[in-house]
Write an enzyme that holds these catalytic residues in place. Structure first.
Site, PDB file in Angstrom:
ATOM      1  N   THR A  30       1.290 -30.195  12.080  1.00 59.29           N
ATOM      2  CA  THR A  30       0.760 -29.953  13.431  1.00 59.29           C
ATOM      3  C   THR A  30      -0.711 -30.332  13.566  1.00 59.29           C
ATOM      4  OG1 THR A  30       0.159 -27.667  12.901  1.00 59.29           O
ATOM      5  CG2 THR A  30       2.383 -28.056  13.764  1.00 59.29           C
ATOM      6  N   CYS A  34      -5.760 -22.571  10.626  1.00 56.71           N
ATOM      7  CA  CYS A  34      -5.669 -21.164  11.007  1.00 56.71           C
ATOM      8  C   CYS A  34      -6.403 -20.286  10.003  1.00 56.71           C
ATOM      9  CB  CYS A  34      -4.207 -20.707  11.055  1.00 56.71           C
ATOM     10  SG  CYS A  34      -3.126 -21.664  12.124  1.00 56.71           S
ATOM     11  N   CYS A  38      -3.029 -15.427  10.563  1.00 53.38           N
ATOM     12  CA  CYS A  38      -2.493 -15.929  11.829  1.00 53.38           C
ATOM     13  C   CYS A  38      -1.113 -15.326  12.095  1.00 53.38           C
ATOM     14  CB  CYS A  38      -2.400 -17.446  11.800  1.00 53.38           C
ATOM     15  SG  CYS A  38      -1.846 -18.158  13.376  1.00 53.38           S
ATOM     16  N   CYS A  65      -6.653 -23.309  15.679  1.00 57.51           N
ATOM     17  CA  CYS A  65      -5.485 -22.665  16.279  1.00 57.51           C
ATOM     18  C   CYS A  65      -5.914 -21.885  17.531  1.00 57.51           C
ATOM     19  CB  CYS A  65      -4.851 -21.722  15.263  1.00 57.51           C
ATOM     20  SG  CYS A  65      -3.497 -20.720  15.901  1.00 57.51           S
ATOM     21  N   ASP A 435     -35.331   7.354  -5.915  1.00 51.66           N
ATOM     22  CA  ASP A 435     -35.262   7.931  -4.572  1.00 51.66           C
ATOM     23  C   ASP A 435     -34.883   9.405  -4.648  1.00 51.66           C
ATOM     24  OD1 ASP A 435     -34.939   7.372  -1.501  1.00 51.66           O
ATOM     25  OD2 ASP A 435     -33.144   8.480  -2.087  1.00 51.66           O
TER      26      ASP A 435
END
Length: 485
Positions: A30, A34, A38, A65, A435
């Site tokens: 395609t 993605c 997805c 996408c 500390d």
């Protein structure tokens, strides 16, 4: 990670959101890329390819996408866990340095040649600094298209494009839609004023210490808690802005008011950095939970982040003002500096009045006007001189070199240096064993004295800054609690 094919396939098949931003999955059939999570049906493994960055996927000819919006996924936690050249470069690119100063300016900040920077960035990310900045411009353009009513010509310039043609071509290439089509598909209602964003993060996230710390230590006029949101002013490359951040399920609601829209990428990057949104809480919590004394603390509040800063120089000044005084006293000292040397701004929506003074503005201060011991005045002046002389406390700073430079300044002991390393430099392994809050927690948990705590903390590396947040949370202090809405 993108080179581990089998591991990437398993993550995609499981739709595992923990890996969003770690790598990108491209589908060969395609030509779409993605994020691993997805929601669409995963492609066949033989049709998958994996890329280390959105820019690399785009350069390989894939488009984003439309369903999962991979360009808007959380950033890779690697860039905030490491202090090497590529990680420093990525933090600076995210902060908009390539758009404002070019690749030559990026290389100058890093102290390397342009060729070295380009070669190392490309080797790890599959794309050079210009391509990475282009991908960021495309995402900025999409944000402005979908959230504002700006005309496209103005929007293109605000997103950093040199021409409307390059803007149109890039948007079509990356998203397979024209700018007009993107705007018509936007789900939200565009705003003519402030920009509304959803800043994603990897779950879980514990907002208590994040927002509690920022609000409890907030400087009047620069920061405030209003209507359930943390608000503050920030100085940006082209102007100034006001941000408002509110924790929501799965994202941080972000509202930005900018005097120059070209500063959107830098403002967004600083918001993410302030709240440590690109951290990998599963990795952090997993390591800390191996200590039987820390495990119950992690289980009670998974996903603690390290509250950081939007301006390293500002935090360093505030760290000096906070030496050996209470939180309230430190706020008072800082508020006086703001009124005397800060830049006034207008805030129609609240009570913000100033930008925190820049080092250049503080260079002219009269030390006799500071209500603090003479030794601390000397420390503050030495810091201001170093900052105006080129000391870099920004996103691209070299952590160890900066520690050495700070240690050489008068009045800078381990507590001040490590506080700056944790909050300003973003070192996830910064640790403050001296500390007072750590000492109280050690007594309460039976960790032993300072030497014993330092020895035990070796097992917490490289996440000692996160261990510090859990240890602080054992005390009853406002920094550990979300303020009331």
């Amino acid at each position: 990670m993108h080179e581990d094919f089998e591991r990437c396939v398993r993550a995609v098949q499981a739709k595992d959101a923990r890996f969003d931003g770690w790598f990108y999955c491209a589908v060969l059939t395609t030509r779409i890329y993605c994020r691993p999570s997805c929601p669409v049906v995963p492609p066949k493994r033989q049709n998958m390819s994996f890329h280390p960055s959105a820019a690399a996927a785009q350069q390989a000819g894939f488009r984003a996408c439309k369903r999962c919006r991979p360009d808007a996924s959380p950033g890779s936690p690697l860039w905030n866990e490491r202090a090497d050249l590529v990680a420093r470069a990525m933090r600076l690119i995210a902060d908009g340095v390539v758009d404002t100063e070019g690749v030559r300016g990026l290389a100058a900040r890093l102290g390397y040649s342009v060729r070295q920077v380009e070669r190392q960035v490309f080797a790890e990310l599959g794309a050079g600094p210009l391509a990475l900045a282009r991908a960021q411009r495309a995402q900025t353009a999409r944000t402005l298209i979908e959230t504002t009513t700006l005309p496209m010509t103005e929007l293109a310039l605000a997103a950093g494009f040199g021409s409307i043609r390059s803007f149109n071509d890039t948007v079509r290439e990356v998203f397979a839609l024209s700018p007009t089509e993107l705007r018509s598909r936007a789900k939200g209602k565009p705003s003519a004023g402030a920009i509304l964003l959803r800043l994603p993060y990897r779950k879980p996230l514990c907002p208590d210490n994040l927002f509690g710390h920022l609000v409890a230590t907030g400087v009047p006029g620069v920061e405030e808690w209003r209507d359930g949101a943390y608000r503050r002013t920030l100085r940006l490359p082209h102007g100034h802005g006001i941000l408002a951040l509110r924790p929501e399920d799965g994202h941080i609601a972000c509202r930005l008011s900018l005097t120059d829209l070209r500063d959107l990428p830098a403002a967004t990057s600083r918001c993410r950095r302030l709240l440590d949104l690109d951290a990998d809480p599963v990795a952090v919590d997993g390591q800390l939970s191996t200590d039987p004394l820390l495990a119950p603390l992690v289980e009670a509040a998974p996903g603690r982040r390290v509250p950081r800063t939007v301006d390293g120089a500002e935090f360093a000044v505030r760290a000096v003002l906070g030496q050996q005084v209470s939180t309230a006293a430190a706020r008072t000292h800082a508020a006086r500096l703001v009124v005397a040397h800060g830049e006034p701004i207008d805030d129609p929506e609240g009570g913000l009045t100033h930008l925190f003074p820049s080092p250049e503005a503080l260079a002219s201060l009269d030390p006799e006007t500071l209500a603090m011991p003479r030794s601390r005045r000397r420390t503050l002046l030495a810091l201001v001189e170093a900052l105006t002389g080129g000391l870099d406390l920004g996103a691209g700073s070299d952590w160890e070199a900066t520690r050495a430079a700070l240690t050489a300044l008068p009045g800078f002991g381990p507590w001040t240096v490590e506080s700056i390393a944790m909050r300003a430099l973003g070192d996830p392994d910064a640790f403050l064993p001296t500390d007072l809050g750590i000492k109280y927690a050690a007594e309460q948990l039976g960790l032993g004295g300072q030497a014993a705590v330092v020895s035990r903390s070796a097992a917490w590396r490289p996440w000692r800054a996160y261990a510090t947040q859990h240890l602080w949370a054992t005390g009853d202090h406002p920094i550990n609690r979300m303020p009331a809405a």
